[in-house]
Write a protein that holds these residues in place. Structure first.
Motif, short mmCIF file in Angstrom:
data_model
loop_
_atom_site.label_atom_id
_atom_site.label_comp_id
_atom_site.label_asym_id
_atom_site.label_seq_id
_atom_site.Cartn_x
_atom_site.Cartn_y
_atom_site.Cartn_z
N GLN A 5 0.84 -1.21 0.00
CA GLN A 5 0.00 0.00 0.00
C GLN A 5 0.87 1.26 0.00
OE1 GLN A 5 -2.25 -1.12 3.52
NE2 GLN A 5 -4.15 -1.23 2.30
N LYS A 6 1.94 1.23 0.78
CA LYS A 6 2.84 2.40 0.83
C LYS A 6 3.51 2.61 -0.52
CE LYS A 6 3.81 1.64 5.72
NZ LYS A 6 4.83 1.14 6.67
N LEU A 7 3.99 1.53 -1.14
CA LEU A 7 4.62 1.65 -2.46
C LEU A 7 3.61 2.09 -3.52
CD1 LEU A 7 7.03 -1.42 -2.43
CD2 LEU A 7 7.65 1.01 -2.46
N GLY A 8 2.39 1.61 -3.42
CA GLY A 8 1.35 2.02 -4.35
C GLY A 8 1.05 3.50 -4.24
N ALA A 9 0.99 4.01 -3.00
CA ALA A 9 0.75 5.45 -2.79
C ALA A 9 1.90 6.28 -3.35
CB ALA A 9 0.57 5.73 -1.30
N LEU A 10 3.13 5.81 -3.17
CA LEU A 10 4.29 6.52 -3.71
C LEU A 10 4.24 6.54 -5.23
CD1 LEU A 10 6.99 7.94 -3.35
CD2 LEU A 10 8.08 5.68 -3.26
N GLU A 11 3.92 5.42 -5.84
CA GLU A 11 3.83 5.34 -7.31
C GLU A 11 2.74 6.27 -7.84
OE1 GLU A 11 4.56 4.59 -11.19
OE2 GLU A 11 5.82 4.05 -9.47
N THR A 12 1.60 6.33 -7.16
CA THR A 12 0.52 7.23 -7.56
C THR A 12 0.97 8.68 -7.46
OG1 THR A 12 -1.16 5.65 -6.84
CG2 THR A 12 -1.84 7.96 -7.00
N ALA A 13 1.68 9.02 -6.41
CA ALA A 13 2.17 10.40 -6.23
C ALA A 13 3.17 10.76 -7.32
CB ALA A 13 2.80 10.56 -4.86
N VAL A 14 4.08 9.86 -7.64
CA VAL A 14 5.07 10.12 -8.69
C VAL A 14 4.37 10.30 -10.04
CG1 VAL A 14 6.97 9.07 -10.01
CG2 VAL A 14 7.00 9.02 -7.50
N GLN A 15 3.41 9.45 -10.34
CA GLN A 15 2.67 9.57 -11.61
C GLN A 15 1.94 10.91 -11.70
OE1 GLN A 15 0.17 6.10 -11.70
NE2 GLN A 15 1.83 4.74 -12.32
N ARG A 16 1.35 11.33 -10.59
CA ARG A 16 0.63 12.61 -10.59
C ARG A 16 1.60 13.78 -10.81
NH1 ARG A 16 -1.79 16.23 -6.08
NH2 ARG A 16 -2.71 17.78 -7.41
N LEU A 17 2.75 13.76 -10.13
CA LEU A 17 3.74 14.83 -10.32
C LEU A 17 4.21 14.88 -11.77
CD1 LEU A 17 5.85 14.44 -7.06
CD2 LEU A 17 4.33 16.34 -7.65
N GLU A 18 4.48 13.72 -12.35
CA GLU A 18 4.95 13.69 -13.73
C GLU A 18 3.85 14.16 -14.69
OE1 GLU A 18 6.40 9.67 -13.99
OE2 GLU A 18 8.38 10.25 -13.23
N ARG A 19 2.60 13.78 -14.44
CA ARG A 19 1.49 14.19 -15.29
C ARG A 19 1.23 15.70 -15.17
NH1 ARG A 19 -3.16 12.07 -12.72
NH2 ARG A 19 -3.33 14.10 -11.76
N ASP A 20 1.15 16.19 -13.94
CA ASP A 20 0.73 17.57 -13.72
C ASP A 20 1.86 18.59 -13.84
OD1 ASP A 20 -1.78 16.56 -13.28
OD2 ASP A 20 -1.77 16.90 -11.11
N PHE A 21 3.11 18.18 -13.54
CA PHE A 21 4.21 19.14 -13.50
C PHE A 21 5.39 18.76 -14.39
CE2 PHE A 21 1.86 19.54 -9.53
CZ PHE A 21 1.60 20.89 -9.52
N GLY A 22 5.28 17.61 -15.07
CA GLY A 22 6.32 17.22 -16.01
C GLY A 22 7.50 16.48 -15.42
N SER A 23 7.56 16.37 -14.10
CA SER A 23 8.68 15.70 -13.44
C SER A 23 8.30 15.35 -12.01
CB SER A 23 9.90 16.62 -13.42
OG SER A 23 10.92 16.10 -12.60
N ARG A 24 8.95 14.34 -11.47
CA ARG A 24 8.75 14.03 -10.05
C ARG A 24 9.60 14.96 -9.18
NH1 ARG A 24 13.09 11.29 -8.11
NH2 ARG A 24 14.39 10.26 -9.66
N GLN A 25 10.54 15.67 -9.81
CA GLN A 25 11.44 16.57 -9.09
C GLN A 25 10.97 18.01 -9.22
OE1 GLN A 25 15.06 15.13 -11.03
NE2 GLN A 25 15.69 14.29 -9.05
N VAL A 26 9.79 18.27 -8.74
CA VAL A 26 9.21 19.60 -8.81
C VAL A 26 9.42 20.32 -7.48
CG1 VAL A 26 6.93 18.69 -8.23
CG2 VAL A 26 7.09 20.88 -9.32
N PRO A 27 9.87 21.57 -7.50
CA PRO A 27 10.03 22.31 -6.24
C PRO A 27 8.70 22.44 -5.50
CG PRO A 27 11.15 23.43 -8.05
CD PRO A 27 10.33 22.33 -8.66
N TRP A 28 8.74 22.34 -4.18
CA TRP A 28 7.54 22.42 -3.35
C TRP A 28 6.78 23.71 -3.61
CZ3 TRP A 28 3.92 19.90 -1.30
CH2 TRP A 28 3.17 20.36 -0.22
N GLY A 29 7.49 24.81 -3.79
CA GLY A 29 6.84 26.09 -4.04
C GLY A 29 6.08 26.17 -5.35
#
Length: 155
Positions: A11-35
């Motif tokens: 479940q923890k790994l699934g949540a992490l994968e979902t978060a990474v996919q969302r960052l890449e979809r919405d911001f183009g990268s998983r390495q997006v500044p918090w701001g």
């Protein structure tokens, strides 16, 4: 504690994968500044704001007090937004030094006016986001040069 005690590794790994996919979809990268995600936006004088990624906003480094942030900024995504916009947390932060002479510094989230046409509607927003407190004028002599108008009830 709930997640630490009850969520499975899968479940923890699934949540992490979902978060990474969302960052890449919405911001183009998983390495997006918090701001780039966590923002302050005040569009008008309404109590309930309608947030938009197309309108100006300010990056905020703070998180919710749930995560231990003393300068608490609770934000979330709203309908039609990818960014998170804050609607809860500290509206006022102050530090006071008590001694023979009181000294204090403070900042108000946004500004001290609820009227969009006022110069004080958003005049402290950048300062708030930087955590840059301003001096508090406590004694009459401190007010000299900083007063726009005076008000005396009953006079």
């Amino acid at each position: 504690d709930y997640i630490a005690d009850r969520a499975t590794d899968a479940q923890k790994l699934g949540a992490l994968e979902t978060a990474v996919q969302r960052l890449e979809r919405d911001f183009g990268s998983r390495q997006v500044p918090w701001g780039d995600i966590n923002r302050y936006q005040r569009n008008d004088g309404a109590i309930v704001q309608e947030f938009s990624d197309d309108k100006p906003s300010i990056p905020v480094p703070f998180t919710s007090s749930r995560w231990g942030s003393l300068a608490s900024f609770g934000a979330m995504a709203y309908p039609g937004t990818k960014r998170y916009y804050g609607t809860s947390g500290n509206s006022f932060v102050a530090v006071v030094e008590f001694g023979p002479r009181l000294r204090a510094w403070a900042v108000t989230a946004g500004g001290v006016s609820g009227h969009p046409d006022s110069p004080h509607f958003g005049d402290q927003a950048e300062r708030y986001a930087r955590g840059a407190l301003r001096p508090v004028y406590f004694y009459p002599e401190d007010l000299e040069g900083h007063v726009e108008r005076r008000y005396r009830p009953g006079m």
